[in-house]
Design a protein around this motif. Sequence first.
Motif, short mmCIF file in Angstrom:
data_model
loop_
_atom_site.label_atom_id
_atom_site.label_comp_id
_atom_site.label_asym_id
_atom_site.label_seq_id
_atom_site.Cartn_x
_atom_site.Cartn_y
_atom_site.Cartn_z
N GLY A 209 0.30 4.42 -8.07
CA GLY A 209 -0.55 5.24 -7.24
C GLY A 209 -0.33 4.88 -5.78
N TYR A 210 -0.33 5.86 -4.91
CA TYR A 210 -0.07 5.59 -3.50
C TYR A 210 -1.28 4.93 -2.86
CZ TYR A 210 0.86 6.41 1.43
OH TYR A 210 1.06 6.24 2.77
N SER A 211 -1.04 3.92 -2.08
CA SER A 211 -2.10 3.22 -1.35
C SER A 211 -1.93 3.46 0.13
CB SER A 211 -2.06 1.72 -1.64
OG SER A 211 -3.03 1.05 -0.86
N ASN A 212 -3.02 3.80 0.82
CA ASN A 212 -2.94 3.99 2.27
C ASN A 212 -3.30 2.72 3.02
OD1 ASN A 212 -5.68 3.85 1.88
ND2 ASN A 212 -6.13 5.94 2.54
N SER B 10 8.76 -6.06 -0.16
CA SER B 10 8.54 -4.63 -0.40
C SER B 10 7.11 -4.26 -0.04
CB SER B 10 8.78 -4.29 -1.88
OG SER B 10 10.11 -4.56 -2.25
N ASP B 11 6.95 -3.08 0.53
CA ASP B 11 5.64 -2.54 0.88
C ASP B 11 5.46 -1.24 0.11
OD1 ASP B 11 3.40 -1.35 1.99
OD2 ASP B 11 3.90 -1.92 4.04
N PHE B 12 4.53 -1.24 -0.86
CA PHE B 12 4.35 -0.07 -1.71
C PHE B 12 3.46 1.00 -1.07
CE2 PHE B 12 6.27 -2.80 -4.77
CZ PHE B 12 6.89 -1.94 -5.66
N SER B 13 2.99 0.77 0.14
CA SER B 13 2.26 1.84 0.83
C SER B 13 3.24 2.84 1.43
CB SER B 13 1.37 1.26 1.93
OG SER B 13 2.14 0.75 3.00
N LEU C 287 -2.66 -7.25 -3.37
CA LEU C 287 -3.19 -6.06 -4.03
C LEU C 287 -4.10 -5.33 -3.06
CD1 LEU C 287 -4.28 -7.66 -7.46
CD2 LEU C 287 -2.03 -6.73 -6.84
N ASP C 288 -4.26 -4.02 -3.27
CA ASP C 288 -5.19 -3.28 -2.42
C ASP C 288 -6.59 -3.37 -3.01
OD1 ASP C 288 -5.41 -1.42 -4.47
OD2 ASP C 288 -4.36 0.18 -3.42
N GLU C 289 -7.54 -2.66 -2.42
CA GLU C 289 -8.94 -2.76 -2.85
C GLU C 289 -9.16 -2.20 -4.25
OE1 GLU C 289 -10.19 1.38 -0.53
OE2 GLU C 289 -10.92 -0.56 0.17
N ASN C 290 -8.18 -1.43 -4.76
CA ASN C 290 -8.27 -0.90 -6.12
C ASN C 290 -7.40 -1.68 -7.11
OD1 ASN C 290 -10.01 1.40 -5.51
ND2 ASN C 290 -8.24 2.24 -4.41
N ASN C 291 -6.98 -2.87 -6.67
CA ASN C 291 -6.14 -3.76 -7.48
C ASN C 291 -4.79 -3.16 -7.84
OD1 ASN C 291 -8.01 -5.98 -7.66
ND2 ASN C 291 -9.22 -4.72 -9.08
N ARG C 292 -4.29 -2.29 -6.96
CA ARG C 292 -2.93 -1.80 -7.10
C ARG C 292 -2.00 -2.68 -6.27
NH1 ARG C 292 -4.40 4.37 -5.57
NH2 ARG C 292 -5.12 3.17 -3.77
N ILE C 293 -0.77 -2.83 -6.73
CA ILE C 293 0.17 -3.70 -6.03
C ILE C 293 0.49 -3.11 -4.66
CG2 ILE C 293 2.51 -4.63 -6.04
CD1 ILE C 293 2.32 -4.76 -9.08
N LEU C 294 0.34 -3.94 -3.65
CA LEU C 294 0.56 -3.49 -2.28
C LEU C 294 1.88 -4.05 -1.73
CD1 LEU C 294 -0.58 -1.87 0.06
CD2 LEU C 294 -1.89 -3.90 0.75
N THR C 295 2.11 -5.36 -1.91
CA THR C 295 3.35 -5.96 -1.44
C THR C 295 3.95 -6.84 -2.53
OG1 THR C 295 2.19 -7.86 -0.46
CG2 THR C 295 2.63 -5.96 0.97
N THR C 296 5.27 -7.00 -2.49
CA THR C 296 5.96 -7.87 -3.42
C THR C 296 7.01 -8.70 -2.69
OG1 THR C 296 7.71 -6.29 -4.00
CG2 THR C 296 5.69 -6.22 -5.32
N PHE C 297 7.41 -9.79 -3.31
CA PHE C 297 8.51 -10.63 -2.83
C PHE C 297 9.57 -10.61 -3.91
CE2 PHE C 297 10.78 -14.67 -2.53
CZ PHE C 297 11.08 -14.74 -1.18
#
Length: 258
Positions: free
Chosen positions: A17-20, A48-51, A140-150
């Motif tokens: 899911g897209y995170s803003n 990586s930035d998943f936003s 993780l973002d506020e909805n516990n979706r992955i936001l950044t990775t290494f």
Amino acid sequence: MQKPSNKLRTVWNTVHGYSNQSASMKPENWTQFLSNIFCPGPFYYYTSDFSCYEFPYVHPHVEQVLGMKANEVNLDTWAARLHTDDLGFMQRAEVLVGDFLMKKLPPSQIMNYKVSYCIRLRKSDETYAMILHQTFATSLDENNRILTTFGVHSDISHITMVNSNKVSFTSMIGGKSYIGIDVNKAFDLKQREQEIRLTKRERQILGHLSEGCTVGQISEMLPISKDTVRTHRNNIRKKFKAKNTTEMVAKAIRIGLI
């Protein structure tokens, strides 16, 4: 024809899911992150930035591995180098990764697992390198979706050019690990615990052996005696039913244990 990068964006958008929201990673943490990764060959690391589905940072060693300059690397240029036979596998692998991390784990455990699988990437000389892809979530973002990775990409072409097309989830805190998962089959946590069980010390030694370290070097790093290192190495080799260390490391990579 849809670009490889767009196919990956579609998978990630569906899975995560897209995170803003946005998040930054501090460079001083990167060396610490590397301690969780086995690097059995030339490697580069990245964030990586998943936003926005991009790589905020790529280490200059990418030029040694792929022949690309760090400032040339983005999702489009990187995905275009994926072997055509591996793109579909990577899409299925990322669906499995999303299912495992987002649905099978409590949010508190998501950042404790390292994901690993192999892909082939085209180098500047038009040959392909077998890349061991290892990555884990760092925020993780506020909805516990992955936001950044290494992530770390290691060239293991000198070890194997055979891709097992399997995914592994390795606990970085000593919990249960799930090794060599087939992306085409249903995955049940109760059925797929680590098949080859290694102690924490054995995992350390296997990692150092995969990086080409000698018995003497491992003895100094841990620190333990050379005889103890040899004993552990022999025990690991027996568990893998391998004739020598090279075969042992190759088998560990094929099943996703490294």
